[in-house]
Design an enzyme around this catalytic site. Sequence first.
Site, PDB file in Angstrom:
ATOM      1  N   TYR A 143     -22.206 -11.488  -3.973  1.00 10.71           N
ATOM      2  CA  TYR A 143     -21.450 -10.588  -4.857  1.00 10.71           C
ATOM      3  C   TYR A 143     -20.273  -9.947  -4.104  1.00 10.71           C
ATOM      4  CZ  TYR A 143     -25.707 -11.075  -7.634  1.00 10.71           C
ATOM      5  OH  TYR A 143     -26.782 -11.581  -8.325  1.00 10.71           O
ATOM      6  N   ARG A 161     -24.354 -24.041  -0.104  1.00 10.00           N
ATOM      7  CA  ARG A 161     -23.296 -25.065  -0.136  1.00 10.00           C
ATOM      8  C   ARG A 161     -22.121 -24.610  -0.997  1.00 10.00           C
ATOM      9  NH1 ARG A 161     -26.664 -30.552  -1.517  1.00 10.00           N
ATOM     10  NH2 ARG A 161     -28.415 -30.125  -0.125  1.00 10.00           N
ATOM     11  N   GLY A 162     -22.061 -23.332  -1.277  1.00  7.73           N
ATOM     12  CA  GLY A 162     -20.939 -22.815  -2.062  1.00  7.73           C
ATOM     13  C   GLY A 162     -21.137 -22.904  -3.568  1.00  7.73           C
ATOM     14  N   LEU A 163     -22.313 -23.338  -4.019  1.00  6.72           N
ATOM     15  CA  LEU A 163     -22.502 -23.538  -5.467  1.00  6.72           C
ATOM     16  C   LEU A 163     -22.688 -22.212  -6.206  1.00  6.72           C
ATOM     17  CD1 LEU A 163     -24.739 -26.737  -5.376  1.00  6.72           C
ATOM     18  CD2 LEU A 163     -22.269 -26.561  -5.804  1.00  6.72           C
ATOM     19  N   ASN A 186     -32.563  -8.069  -1.945  1.00  8.29           N
ATOM     20  CA  ASN A 186     -31.969  -9.400  -2.148  1.00  8.29           C
ATOM     21  C   ASN A 186     -30.599  -9.466  -1.462  1.00  8.29           C
ATOM     22  OD1 ASN A 186     -31.151 -11.905  -2.991  1.00  8.29           O
ATOM     23  ND2 ASN A 186     -31.688 -11.587  -5.148  1.00  8.29           N
ATOM     24  N   VAL A 229     -29.440 -20.928  -7.860  1.00  8.65           N
ATOM     25  CA  VAL A 229     -29.164 -22.290  -7.396  1.00  8.65           C
ATOM     26  C   VAL A 229     -30.483 -22.809  -6.833  1.00  8.65           C
ATOM     27  CG1 VAL A 229     -27.922 -23.652  -5.668  1.00  8.65           C
ATOM     28  CG2 VAL A 229     -26.727 -21.828  -6.914  1.00  8.65           C
ATOM     29  N   GLU A 250     -27.321  -5.715 -11.947  1.00  9.15           N
ATOM     30  CA  GLU A 250     -28.248  -5.019 -11.061  1.00  9.15           C
ATOM     31  C   GLU A 250     -28.896  -6.045 -10.151  1.00  9.15           C
ATOM     32  OE1 GLU A 250     -29.513  -4.135 -14.525  1.00  9.15           O
ATOM     33  OE2 GLU A 250     -28.495  -2.204 -14.676  1.00  9.15           O
TER      34      GLU A 250
HETATM   35  C1  LIG Z   1     -28.071 -15.894  -4.650  1.00  9.05           C
HETATM   36  C2  LIG Z   1     -27.891 -17.416  -4.795  1.00  9.05           C
HETATM   37  C3  LIG Z   1     -27.544 -17.749  -6.243  1.00  9.05           C
HETATM   38  C4  LIG Z   1     -26.727 -17.856  -3.872  1.00  9.05           C
HETATM   39  O1  LIG Z   1     -26.478 -19.241  -4.132  1.00  9.05           O
HETATM   40  P1  LIG Z   1     -25.900 -20.213  -3.016  1.00  9.05           P
HETATM   41  O2  LIG Z   1     -25.423 -21.449  -3.688  1.00  9.05           O
HETATM   42  O3  LIG Z   1     -26.860 -20.378  -1.907  1.00  9.05           O
HETATM   43  O4  LIG Z   1     -24.659 -19.347  -2.489  1.00  9.05           O
HETATM   44  P2  LIG Z   1     -23.359 -19.873  -1.740  1.00  9.05           P
HETATM   45  O5  LIG Z   1     -23.680 -21.087  -0.924  1.00  9.05           O
HETATM   46  O6  LIG Z   1     -22.255 -19.989  -2.737  1.00  9.05           O
HETATM   47  O7  LIG Z   1     -23.090 -18.663  -0.754  1.00  9.05           O
HETATM   48  C5  LIG Z   1     -21.998 -17.768  -0.928  1.00  9.05           C
HETATM   49  C6  LIG Z   1     -22.181 -16.633   0.067  1.00  9.05           C
HETATM   50  O8  LIG Z   1     -23.298 -15.847  -0.293  1.00  9.05           O
HETATM   51  C7  LIG Z   1     -23.965 -15.407   0.910  1.00  9.05           C
HETATM   52  N1  LIG Z   1     -25.304 -15.992   0.985  1.00  9.05           N
HETATM   53  C8  LIG Z   1     -25.838 -16.938   0.170  1.00  9.05           C
HETATM   54  N2  LIG Z   1     -27.118 -17.180   0.540  1.00  9.05           N
HETATM   55  C9  LIG Z   1     -27.387 -16.380   1.602  1.00  9.05           C
HETATM   56  C10 LIG Z   1     -28.539 -16.166   2.410  1.00  9.05           C
HETATM   57  N3  LIG Z   1     -29.680 -16.843   2.215  1.00  9.05           N
HETATM   58  N4  LIG Z   1     -28.469 -15.246   3.384  1.00  9.05           N
HETATM   59  C11 LIG Z   1     -27.322 -14.552   3.612  1.00  9.05           C
HETATM   60  N5  LIG Z   1     -26.179 -14.719   2.884  1.00  9.05           N
HETATM   61  C12 LIG Z   1     -26.227 -15.612   1.882  1.00  9.05           C
HETATM   62  C13 LIG Z   1     -23.094 -15.863   2.066  1.00  9.05           C
HETATM   63  O9  LIG Z   1     -22.140 -14.840   2.310  1.00  9.05           O
HETATM   64  C14 LIG Z   1     -22.454 -17.087   1.485  1.00  9.05           C
HETATM   65  O10 LIG Z   1     -21.259 -17.438   2.104  1.00  9.05           O
HETATM   66  P3  LIG Z   1     -21.299 -18.374   3.430  1.00  9.05           P
HETATM   67  O11 LIG Z   1     -22.208 -19.532   3.120  1.00  9.05           O
HETATM   68  O12 LIG Z   1     -19.867 -18.759   3.577  1.00  9.05           O
HETATM   69  O13 LIG Z   1     -21.834 -17.515   4.518  1.00  9.05           O
HETATM   70  C15 LIG Z   1     -29.158 -18.170  -4.309  1.00  9.05           C
HETATM   71  O14 LIG Z   1     -29.541 -17.680  -3.036  1.00  9.05           O
HETATM   72  C16 LIG Z   1     -30.333 -18.056  -5.260  1.00  9.05           C
HETATM   73  O15 LIG Z   1     -30.460 -18.829  -6.218  1.00  9.05           O
HETATM   74  N6  LIG Z   1     -31.244 -17.084  -4.984  1.00  9.05           N
HETATM   75  C17 LIG Z   1     -32.430 -16.897  -5.821  1.00  9.05           C
HETATM   76  C18 LIG Z   1     -32.087 -16.284  -7.162  1.00  9.05           C
HETATM   77  C19 LIG Z   1     -31.469 -14.916  -6.993  1.00  9.05           C
HETATM   78  O16 LIG Z   1     -31.854 -14.127  -6.141  1.00  9.05           O
HETATM   79  N7  LIG Z   1     -30.461 -14.613  -7.853  1.00  9.05           N
HETATM   80  C20 LIG Z   1     -29.778 -13.314  -7.823  1.00  9.05           C
HETATM   81  C21 LIG Z   1     -30.445 -12.286  -8.655  1.00  9.05           C
HETATM   82  S1  LIG Z   1     -30.494 -12.744 -10.376  1.00  9.05           S
END
Ligand SMILES: CC(C)(COP(=O)(O)OP(=O)(O)OC[C@H]1O[C@@H](n2cnc3c(N)ncnc32)[C@H](O)[C@@H]1OP(=O)(O)O)[C@@H](O)C(=O)NCCC(=O)NCCS
Length: 148
Positions: free
Chosen positions: A114, A77-79, A107, A70, A102
Site C-alpha cells: 500500500y 513478482r509485482g502482481l 500484515n 495473489v 483497513e
Molecule cells: C499483499 C499481497 C497481495 C502482495 O502481493 P504480491 O504480488 O506478493 O506483491 P508484489 O510482488 O506486487 O509486491 C509489491 C511490494 O509489496 C511489498 N511486499 C509484498 N510482499 C511482501 C512481503 N512478504 N514482505 C515484505 N514486503 C512485501 C514489497 O514492498 C513489494 O515490493 P518489492 O518486491 O519491490 O520489495 C500478497 O502478499 C497476498 O496475497 N497476501 C495475502 C492476502 C492479504 O494479506 N491481502 C491484504 C489484505 S486483504
Amino acid sequence: MTLRPLVAGDLDALVALDAATNPHPWSAGLWRDALNRDLGTGLTDPNGMLIGFTVASRVLDEAELQLIAVSPEHQRRGLGRHLLDTLLATLRHDGAVRLFLEVRVGNTAAQALYAQCGGEIVGRRKGYYDHGREDALLYTFTLNGEAQ
Ligand SMILES: CC(C)(COP(=O)(O)OP(=O)(O)OC[C@H]1O[C@@H](n2cnc3c(N)ncnc32)[C@H](O)[C@@H]1OP(=O)(O)O)[C@@H](O)C(=O)NCCC(=O)NCCS
C-alpha cells in the site's frame, strides 16, 4: 498474465484462493454477494487459472478495497502491485475521489504494498479484528482532487 472482471463462474476458484491467502476467508455466500454487488477484478495465468484478485465497493465518490490477494506461489513478482495500480487507475478514470481500506497491523506485506502504491495511514481502529485482539490501520489513496 491477464486482468479481467470477476464473474459468477469464478466462485469456486475465489473461495479456494481466498482460503489459501486469508486467515479469515469469506464464505461462499459472502463471495456470491460480492460478485453480484462489487467491483471485482481477476488476474489469470496463461492457462486461464485465477491467481489473484481485487474486490472493491463504490459508494458515491469513495471506494473501499475489501480484499486483494495473489496466490502464494505467484507472490513477490509485482502482481499485487499490478492489481492495485490497475484498480487505482480505473477508479481515477471513473471519477472516484479516494480509495480507503483497513488492514491488520500485523500484515506488513500488504502495508508495504500500500505504501508503494501511494497509500497513507490516516487512522487506527483499536481491536477491529478478532473480537478486539488486533488493531486495523486505515489507509487512504487520494485519486482525484483534494481528499477530506
Ligand atoms: C499483499 C499481497 C497481495 C502482495 O502481493 P504480491 O504480488 O506478493 O506483491 P508484489 O510482488 O506486487 O509486491 C509489491 C511490494 O509489496 C511489498 N511486499 C509484498 N510482499 C511482501 C512481503 N512478504 N514482505 C515484505 N514486503 C512485501 C514489497 O514492498 C513489494 O515490493 P518489492 O518486491 O519491490 O520489495 C500478497 O502478499 C497476498 O496475497 N497476501 C495475502 C492476502 C492479504 O494479506 N491481502 C491484504 C489484505 S486483504
